[in-house]
Design an enzyme around this catalytic site. Structure first.
Site, short mmCIF file in Angstrom:
data_model
loop_
_atom_site.label_atom_id
_atom_site.label_comp_id
_atom_site.label_asym_id
_atom_site.label_seq_id
_atom_site.Cartn_x
_atom_site.Cartn_y
_atom_site.Cartn_z
CE LYS A 255 34.44 48.72 43.04
NZ LYS A 255 35.24 47.98 42.21
CB ILE B 275 39.86 41.14 40.68
CG1 ILE B 275 40.50 42.77 39.93
CG2 ILE B 275 38.80 40.79 39.25
CD1 ILE B 275 41.42 42.92 38.05
CG HIS C 160 42.20 56.62 40.89
ND1 HIS C 160 41.70 55.12 40.92
CD2 HIS C 160 43.38 56.94 41.76
CE1 HIS C 160 42.29 55.02 41.52
NE2 HIS C 160 43.56 55.48 42.51
CG HIS D 265 32.03 64.55 67.87
ND1 HIS D 265 32.45 63.42 67.55
CD2 HIS D 265 30.60 64.46 68.44
CE1 HIS D 265 31.69 62.61 68.48
NE2 HIS D 265 31.13 63.10 69.23
C1 LIG Z 1 36.46 43.43 38.12
C2 LIG Z 1 36.85 45.59 37.79
C3 LIG Z 1 36.62 46.16 38.48
C4 LIG Z 1 38.02 47.30 38.67
N1 LIG Z 1 37.83 47.76 39.47
C5 LIG Z 1 38.08 49.07 39.88
C6 LIG Z 1 37.93 50.36 40.78
O1 LIG Z 1 37.27 50.09 41.50
N2 LIG Z 1 38.99 51.01 40.59
C7 LIG Z 1 39.37 51.65 39.96
O2 LIG Z 1 40.70 52.85 40.06
N3 LIG Z 1 40.10 50.39 39.04
C8 LIG Z 1 39.21 49.49 39.05
N4 LIG Z 1 39.48 48.22 37.44
C9 LIG Z 1 40.83 49.18 36.57
C10 LIG Z 1 40.31 49.73 35.72
O3 LIG Z 1 39.20 49.89 35.47
C11 LIG Z 1 41.00 50.18 34.45
O4 LIG Z 1 43.03 50.30 35.62
C12 LIG Z 1 40.88 51.40 33.49
O5 LIG Z 1 39.73 51.21 33.43
C13 LIG Z 1 42.14 51.86 32.90
O6 LIG Z 1 42.22 52.67 32.31
P1 LIG Z 1 42.18 52.42 30.80
O7 LIG Z 1 41.79 53.85 30.02
O8 LIG Z 1 43.61 52.28 31.17
O9 LIG Z 1 42.22 51.68 29.84
P2 LIG Z 1 40.09 50.71 29.61
O10 LIG Z 1 39.81 51.12 30.49
O11 LIG Z 1 40.58 49.16 29.25
O12 LIG Z 1 40.23 51.31 28.25
C14 LIG Z 1 40.83 51.15 26.89
C15 LIG Z 1 39.93 51.66 25.66
O13 LIG Z 1 40.52 51.21 24.43
C16 LIG Z 1 40.01 50.89 23.41
N5 LIG Z 1 40.98 50.39 22.82
C17 LIG Z 1 41.98 49.35 22.66
N6 LIG Z 1 42.60 49.10 21.50
C18 LIG Z 1 42.69 50.16 20.94
C19 LIG Z 1 43.11 50.06 19.17
N7 LIG Z 1 43.71 49.64 18.63
N8 LIG Z 1 42.23 51.34 18.73
C20 LIG Z 1 40.98 51.79 19.37
N9 LIG Z 1 40.70 51.18 20.69
C21 LIG Z 1 40.98 50.59 21.43
C22 LIG Z 1 39.27 49.49 24.54
O14 LIG Z 1 38.47 49.08 23.46
C23 LIG Z 1 38.68 50.15 25.35
O15 LIG Z 1 37.97 50.75 25.33
C24 LIG Z 1 38.99 47.61 37.71
C25 LIG Z 1 39.13 46.97 36.56
C26 LIG Z 1 38.40 45.49 36.50
C27 LIG Z 1 38.69 44.36 35.80
#
Ligand SMILES: Cc1cc2nc3c(=O)[nH]c(=O)nc-3n(C[C@H](O)[C@H](O)[C@H](O)COP(=O)(O)OP(=O)(O)OC[C@H]3O[C@@H](n4cnc5c(N)ncnc54)[C@H](O)[C@@H]3O)c2cc1C
Length: 559
Positions: free
Chosen positions: A135, A267, A414, A541
């Site tokens: 962003k 993406i 979210h 408005h």
């Molecule tokens: C380029 C891009 C742009 C995006 N833009 C948006 C957007 O604008 N809006 C939106 O809503 N979504 C967006 N997304 C999607 C969003 O980033 C993901 O949906 C979100 O980050 C998922 O969150 P999460 O907590 O499930 O996982 P993640 O954010 O992937 O976090 C997982 C964490 O777990 C850790 N981890 C993994 N395995 C282990 C383990 N065994 N032990 C300890 N730690 C571990 C990882 O290191 C990581 O820190 C975007 C994604 C990309 C790639």
């Protein structure tokens, strides 16, 4: 000039990030980053969390612990387990991405003694390699686009001689923002009493986690929130320089003259906005017959007319990229295409760079799922509608939940956070089932695209099965004073609804600030508000929100 942008990943090797060799089922996309998810809570914004408020949290926590109600979890999630009676924590969360962080903050607010295990850096994909840096780049491309658009400037009576940019400066903006948000997030967790345990987490049993090599911690309940990594199909060789994923592209180490983007989901689309504003030509390679699969078709068509056709973008649809080879020894990147249906070879593209935007694969490697008899499905951890993990026999694993990208329900920041909050609500005595149809999604191109609920074809299919009528209402941004004042009249809002009872089935918006506008509709769906009541709401408005006001007013509800 090469950038040396770093996202300060302290130990990038800690978590493998290779492709997983299967098709990722990426549901439509994204929405704006709610600052709450990124650590910018009251405390981080300067309303400091005093030690007395922290100790109040802790004593509330103890009180809440003794009052905890487990009824909503069913008997197999209750106290029948043979696990130890006392635990190190009430809740351990594996993964400090946006989902884990949202769950952790809500848990401490609710009085649960909480730890979060992170094998890399706090913030996960969203903060370090996703929503936040992308962003920041899109903020730059939006401004560049305005400054480059002579017709637009002339219409406003402005003259700008030439717009240029400093690539390193743009890259720094994205990196600095990620660093700032990561630090806010870490500080807010620490301030509120979340223990951050650094190391890779492995599930040893439903209530036991190994952190790193030999630390073992126990908790009454565990949430897996390990997220996802870029999905790279077989045959594609990513070198991180000329054949890249979003992880590399966000560092903006170069702006190629010609870049192929494989995949036209959100993406790919967002990066096409960035690259074309910075001067690249873009070629999309898309396996389906149309660009932007997943959008309402009418909105997709309009977006294609506005976002693709007038820009330096061409595309090949209905083709698979079977082999992509990085540039080497003065030779360009080559992309071998086959027809997606007949599998007959088609042409070979030669470009300066290729961005692989073919979706995301869940990251569940090395989690120890075999210790709890859980088999992933295409890498995703199976869960029920309350995010409770399901084992290979189809039974719930007591005390174990999975949220966010790792369960594949809705791969958005979210959604991950909302699922985490929902689990904590269940753990603290409130039965809660998240309505995923009320969760909005957005694509932050210029203009933006947003949606909530069903597309028109999905709604018509559901109506046929269930036997009700579907109606559609539309409003153009050309009828909105604020949009016209901004010279941004290109846009459409579309409402899909039941005329018999005023229920909203879906809302789709393409236009200025569509990502912000969608929330009136998503809140209405979440709260069950009907169109006949929304028609009575008053909007200031002139504001863009009047687009939605017009939309609801133009719906013909039969009572
Ligand atoms: C380029 C891009 C742009 C995006 N833009 C948006 C957007 O604008 N809006 C939106 O809503 N979504 C967006 N997304 C999607 C969003 O980033 C993901 O949906 C979100 O980050 C998922 O969150 P999460 O907590 O499930 O996982 P993640 O954010 O992937 O976090 C997982 C964490 O777990 C850790 N981890 C993994 N395995 C282990 C383990 N065994 N032990 C300890 N730690 C571990 C990882 O290191 C990581 O820190 C975007 C994604 C990309 C790639």
């Amino acid at each position: 000039m090469q950038a040396s942008l770093s996202l300060s990943v302290s130990n990038p090797a800690a978590i493998p990030r290779s492709g997983h060799g299967f098709e990722s089922s990426l549901p439509f996309p994204s929405k704006p980053v709610n600052l709450r998810f990124c650590g910018l809570r009251r405390e981080a914004l300067g309303f400091s969390s005093t030690s007395s408020s922290i100790s109040a949290y802790r004593s509330n926590r103890n009180a809440a612990r003794s009052k905890k109600v487990w009824a909503s979890l069913g008997s197999d999630n209750g106290s029948s387990s043979s696990a130890p009676k006392s635990f190190d924590y009430d809740l351990i969360i594996i993964g400090a991405g946006v989902g884990g962080h949202g769950a952790a903050l809500h848990a401490v607010e609710k009085g649960l003694k909480t730890a979060i295990v992170e094998g890399d850096v706090v913030g996960g994909t969203c903060v370090n390699r996703g929503c936040v840096p992308s962003k920041a780049l899109l903020a730059v491309s939006g401004r560049m686009r305005e400054l480059q658009n002579e017709h637009h400037l002339k219409a406003l009576g402005l003259q700008v001689s030439a717009a240029s940019y400093d690539r390193q400066g743009v890259a720094d903006h994205a990196n600095n923002l990620a660093t700032k948000i990561r630090s806010n997030l870490t500080n807010s967790m620490k301030a509120l009493g979340v223990d951050i345990l650094t190391g890779f987490g492995t599930v040893l049993g439903p209530q036991k986690v190994k952190v790193g090599k030999d630390t073992v911690v126990t908790a009454k309940d565990i949430i897996i929130a390990t997220g996802s990594v870029p999905f790279v199909p077989k045959g594609i060789e990513v070198d991180g320089k000329t054949v890249i994923t979003s992880d590399h592209a966000l560092k903006l180490e170069s702006v190629p003259d010609w870049i192929a983007i494989v995949g036209s989901g959100y993406i790919g689309l967002e990066f096409s906005d960035v690259y074309t504003a910075l001067g690249s030509e873009v070629t999309f390679v898309e396996a389906l017959d149309q660009l932007m699969p997943g959008f309402d078709p009418e909105i997709g068509k309009l977006a294609q007319r506005v976002l693709i056709n007038p820009r330096k973008i061409d595309y090949h649809t209905g083709v698979f990229a079977t082999k992509i080879t990085p540039a080497k020894d003065g030779k360009p990147v080559t992309i071998e295409l086959i027809d997606a249906k007949t599998k007959e070879p088609k042409e070979t593209l030669e470009v300066d760079a290729a961005l692989i935007a073919t979706g995301r694969a869940p990251f569940t490697n090395g989690l120890g799922l075999e210790n709890i008899n859980v088999a992933t499905q295409r890498g995703f951890i199976p869960v029920d509608d309350r995010m409770r993990v399901i084992d290979s026999n189809g039974d719930r694993v007591p005390h174990l939940f999975c949220i966010g990208d790792a369960n594949g329900k809705m791969m958005l920041a979210h959604a991950a956070s909302a699922q985490g909050i929902s689990v904590v609500e269940q753990l603290t005595g409130r039965d809660h089932v998240l309505n995923h149809l009320s969760i909005p999604a957005a694509c932050f191109t210029h203009p933006e695209i947003s949606m909530v609920g069903l597309t028109e074809p999905q709604a018509r299919e559901k109506a046929e099965l269930e036997g009700f009528e579907v109606a559609v209402a539309k409003t153009s941004f050309k009828a909105n004073t604020k949009a016209l004042a901004e010279n941004e009249g290109e846009g459409l809002a579309k409402l899909i609804y039941r005329p018999d009872n005023g229920e909203i089935l879906g809302v789709h918006i393409f236009g200025l600030h569509a990502a912000d506008l969608i929330h009136e509709a998503s809140n209405a769906i979440a709260l069950g508000t009907r169109i006949q009541d929304l028609k009575l709401a008053v909007h200031a408005h002139p504001t863009l929100s009047e687009v939605l006001d017009e939309l609801f007013k133009s719906a013909k509800v039969s009572f």
